[in-house]
Design a protein around this motif. Structure first.
Motif, PDB file in Angstrom:
ATOM      1  N   GLU A   9       0.830  -1.203   0.000  1.00  0.00           N
ATOM      2  CA  GLU A   9       0.000   0.000   0.000  1.00  0.00           C
ATOM      3  C   GLU A   9       0.867   1.257   0.000  1.00  0.00           C
ATOM      4  OE1 GLU A   9      -3.851   0.323   0.347  1.00  0.00           O
ATOM      5  OE2 GLU A   9      -3.084  -1.270  -0.937  1.00  0.00           O
ATOM      6  N   LEU A  10       1.963   1.216   0.756  1.00  0.00           N
ATOM      7  CA  LEU A  10       2.842   2.380   0.837  1.00  0.00           C
ATOM      8  C   LEU A  10       3.621   2.593  -0.465  1.00  0.00           C
ATOM      9  CD1 LEU A  10       4.151   2.099   4.510  1.00  0.00           C
ATOM     10  CD2 LEU A  10       2.683   3.894   3.548  1.00  0.00           C
ATOM     11  N   GLU A  11       3.667   1.570  -1.322  1.00  0.00           N
ATOM     12  CA  GLU A  11       4.280   1.723  -2.640  1.00  0.00           C
ATOM     13  C   GLU A  11       3.242   2.159  -3.671  1.00  0.00           C
ATOM     14  OE1 GLU A  11       5.896  -2.096  -3.399  1.00  0.00           O
ATOM     15  OE2 GLU A  11       7.627  -1.854  -2.051  1.00  0.00           O
ATOM     16  N   TYR A 103      -9.848  10.055  -0.978  1.00  0.00           N
ATOM     17  CA  TYR A 103      -9.845   8.621  -0.651  1.00  0.00           C
ATOM     18  C   TYR A 103      -8.422   8.106  -0.447  1.00  0.00           C
ATOM     19  CZ  TYR A 103     -10.671   3.593  -1.180  1.00  0.00           C
ATOM     20  OH  TYR A 103     -10.721   2.225  -0.985  1.00  0.00           O
ATOM     21  N   TYR A 104      -7.512   8.517  -1.332  1.00  0.00           N
ATOM     22  CA  TYR A 104      -6.140   8.028  -1.223  1.00  0.00           C
ATOM     23  C   TYR A 104      -5.360   8.729  -0.116  1.00  0.00           C
ATOM     24  CZ  TYR A 104      -6.404   4.728  -5.026  1.00  0.00           C
ATOM     25  OH  TYR A 104      -6.724   3.632  -5.792  1.00  0.00           O
ATOM     26  N   VAL A 105      -5.775   9.928   0.280  1.00  0.00           N
ATOM     27  CA  VAL A 105      -5.199  10.531   1.492  1.00  0.00           C
ATOM     28  C   VAL A 105      -5.557   9.643   2.680  1.00  0.00           C
ATOM     29  CG1 VAL A 105      -5.392  12.455   3.117  1.00  0.00           C
ATOM     30  CG2 VAL A 105      -5.130  12.913   0.672  1.00  0.00           C
ATOM     31  N   HIS A 106      -6.815   9.226   2.731  1.00  0.00           N
ATOM     32  CA  HIS A 106      -7.268   8.318   3.786  1.00  0.00           C
ATOM     33  C   HIS A 106      -6.476   7.011   3.761  1.00  0.00           C
ATOM     34  CE1 HIS A 106      -9.918   5.626   6.064  1.00  0.00           C
ATOM     35  NE2 HIS A 106      -9.897   4.829   5.016  1.00  0.00           N
ATOM     36  N   LYS A 107      -6.292   6.442   2.566  1.00  0.00           N
ATOM     37  CA  LYS A 107      -5.564   5.177   2.439  1.00  0.00           C
ATOM     38  C   LYS A 107      -4.115   5.326   2.878  1.00  0.00           C
ATOM     39  CE  LYS A 107      -6.689   1.969  -0.148  1.00  0.00           C
ATOM     40  NZ  LYS A 107      -7.152   0.577   0.068  1.00  0.00           N
ATOM     41  N   ALA A 113      -0.362   4.644   9.597  1.00  0.00           N
ATOM     42  CA  ALA A 113      -0.737   4.354  10.986  1.00  0.00           C
ATOM     43  C   ALA A 113      -0.423   2.912  11.360  1.00  0.00           C
ATOM     44  CB  ALA A 113      -2.223   4.643  11.193  1.00  0.00           C
ATOM     45  N   LYS A 114      -0.589   1.995  10.390  1.00  0.00           N
ATOM     46  CA  LYS A 114      -0.302   0.581  10.651  1.00  0.00           C
ATOM     47  C   LYS A 114       1.191   0.345  10.864  1.00  0.00           C
ATOM     48  CE  LYS A 114      -4.277  -1.301   8.171  1.00  0.00           C
ATOM     49  NZ  LYS A 114      -4.739  -2.061   6.986  1.00  0.00           N
ATOM     50  N   ARG A 115       2.012   1.206  10.273  1.00  0.00           N
ATOM     51  CA  ARG A 115       3.468   1.079  10.447  1.00  0.00           C
ATOM     52  C   ARG A 115       3.946   1.811  11.690  1.00  0.00           C
ATOM     53  NH1 ARG A 115       6.282  -0.152   5.589  1.00  0.00           N
ATOM     54  NH2 ARG A 115       8.180   0.149   6.820  1.00  0.00           N
ATOM     55  N   GLN A 116       3.073   2.584  12.295  1.00  0.00           N
ATOM     56  CA  GLN A 116       3.449   3.400  13.439  1.00  0.00           C
ATOM     57  C   GLN A 116       3.583   2.536  14.691  1.00  0.00           C
ATOM     58  OE1 GLN A 116       4.948   5.927  15.348  1.00  0.00           O
ATOM     59  NE2 GLN A 116       4.029   7.094  13.649  1.00  0.00           N
ATOM     60  N   LYS A 117       4.766   2.539  15.309  1.00  0.00           N
ATOM     61  CA  LYS A 117       5.014   1.737  16.513  1.00  0.00           C
ATOM     62  C   LYS A 117       4.363   2.371  17.737  1.00  0.00           C
ATOM     63  CE  LYS A 117       8.157  -0.960  14.432  1.00  0.00           C
ATOM     64  NZ  LYS A 117       7.874  -2.368  14.114  1.00  0.00           N
ATOM     65  N   ASP A 118       4.329   3.682  17.770  1.00  0.00           N
ATOM     66  CA  ASP A 118       3.772   4.409  18.904  1.00  0.00           C
ATOM     67  C   ASP A 118       2.248   4.445  18.790  1.00  0.00           C
ATOM     68  OD1 ASP A 118       3.011   6.144  20.872  1.00  0.00           O
ATOM     69  OD2 ASP A 118       4.465   7.715  20.368  1.00  0.00           O
ATOM     70  N   ARG A 129      -7.478  10.908   9.391  1.00  0.00           N
ATOM     71  CA  ARG A 129      -8.010   9.837   8.545  1.00  0.00           C
ATOM     72  C   ARG A 129      -9.523   9.948   8.424  1.00  0.00           C
ATOM     73  NH1 ARG A 129      -6.453   3.861  10.312  1.00  0.00           N
ATOM     74  NH2 ARG A 129      -7.402   4.622  12.229  1.00  0.00           N
ATOM     75  N   THR A 130     -10.185  10.250   9.544  1.00  0.00           N
ATOM     76  CA  THR A 130     -11.638  10.400   9.541  1.00  0.00           C
ATOM     77  C   THR A 130     -12.070  11.583   8.688  1.00  0.00           C
ATOM     78  OG1 THR A 130     -11.826   9.436  11.758  1.00  0.00           O
ATOM     79  CG2 THR A 130     -13.678  10.784  10.990  1.00  0.00           C
ATOM     80  N   LEU A 131     -11.353  12.704   8.816  1.00  0.00           N
ATOM     81  CA  LEU A 131     -11.661  13.883   8.020  1.00  0.00           C
ATOM     82  C   LEU A 131     -11.521  13.597   6.529  1.00  0.00           C
ATOM     83  CD1 LEU A 131     -12.316  16.893   7.733  1.00  0.00           C
ATOM     84  CD2 LEU A 131      -9.870  17.377   8.028  1.00  0.00           C
TER      85      LEU A 131
END
Length: 240
Positions: A9-11, A103-107, A113-118, A129-131
């Motif tokens: 997804e990040l690519e 939509y892709y800003v949300h994606k 966020a999924k890669r975020q450790k904190d 993301r909600t906005l």
């Protein structure tokens, strides 16, 4: 598995998002009179190729993408070599890129966020993301009403003018159900997702009845239809 999907997804997402941002920026400049219709459509064709290659490279090119891309390519040929006075309508069809940009800003935020450790940092991304998704849902419902209504309105006014443009009218009649069906097909996917459910306050739904209830019962959709009728009717003199 999850990390691999997130990495993909990040690519994939940044390329799509960048293409849509370029398109949106140029559409705004087009609206301000700084880009010609032909220039805008040439750019859109180039961006279409970029997005298509990115979709193929990441195994995300599906049958609906084929319909979407081929419709744009056919319409581009029609307005470039025969119906150039109607090119503005094809530019207006690209207004859906405002939806996909959000939509892709949300994606992108979701993947980051999924890669975020904190965990606290990931939670702080939720509001952005909600906005982004709320913006997408609003713009999407407007576009679903606007796109097919603009084609239908222009098909009518071009057929009943003092100098009827039967060829242009026929092409719009041909594309209206294709665009309308494609938009409804995508809506069916969107309303089945958790993101749409959180944004709309309704549980995910999966039937065509739900699609028509969501689209037909939305003030935003009807606002898009009204706007299209006004724009399509007032533009008759310019293209007759």
């Amino acid at each position: 598995m999850g990390d691999g999907r997130t990495r993909c997804e990040l690519e994939f997402v940044p390329v799509q998002l960048s293409a849509f941002i370029v398109s949106i920026t140029c559409i705004v400049l087009y609206g301000l009179g700084h880009i010609s219709t032909s220039g805008q459509l040439n750019l859109e064709l180039l961006l279409l190729v970029v997005r298509g290659l990115n979709e193929i490279a990441h195994s995300k090119f599906s049958s609906d993408d084929l319909v979407h891309h081929s419709s744009m390519a056919i319409a581009y040929v029609a307005v470039t070599f025969r119906y150039h006075l109607h090119g503005w309508i094809l530019v207006h069809m690209q207004g859906v890129h405002f939806c996909f940009g959000a939509y892709y800003v949300h994606k992108l935020i979701t993947a980051m966020a999924k890669r975020q450790k904190d965990e606290s940092a990931a939670k702080r991304m939720d509001s952005a993301r909600t906005l982004a998704y709320d913006t997408f849902r609003f713009l999407w419902l407007f576009c679903v009403g606007y796109r097919v209504a603009l084609l239908t309105t222009q098909a009518f006014v071009q057929a009943v003018g003092e100098q009827p443009q039967w060829g242009a009218s026929a092409i719009m009649i041909f594309f209206a159900p294709i665009i309308g069906s494609l938009d409804l097909y995508w809506t069916k996917y969107f309303i089945s997702t958790e993101e749409w459910g959180r944004s709309s306050g309704k549980p995910p739904r999966h039937t065509w009845k739900d699609v028509f209830e969501d689209v037909g019962g939305s003030v935003t959709t009807w606002s898009g239809i009204v706007a299209a009728v006004i724009v399509g009717s007032s533009s008759h003199a310019a293209v007759s």
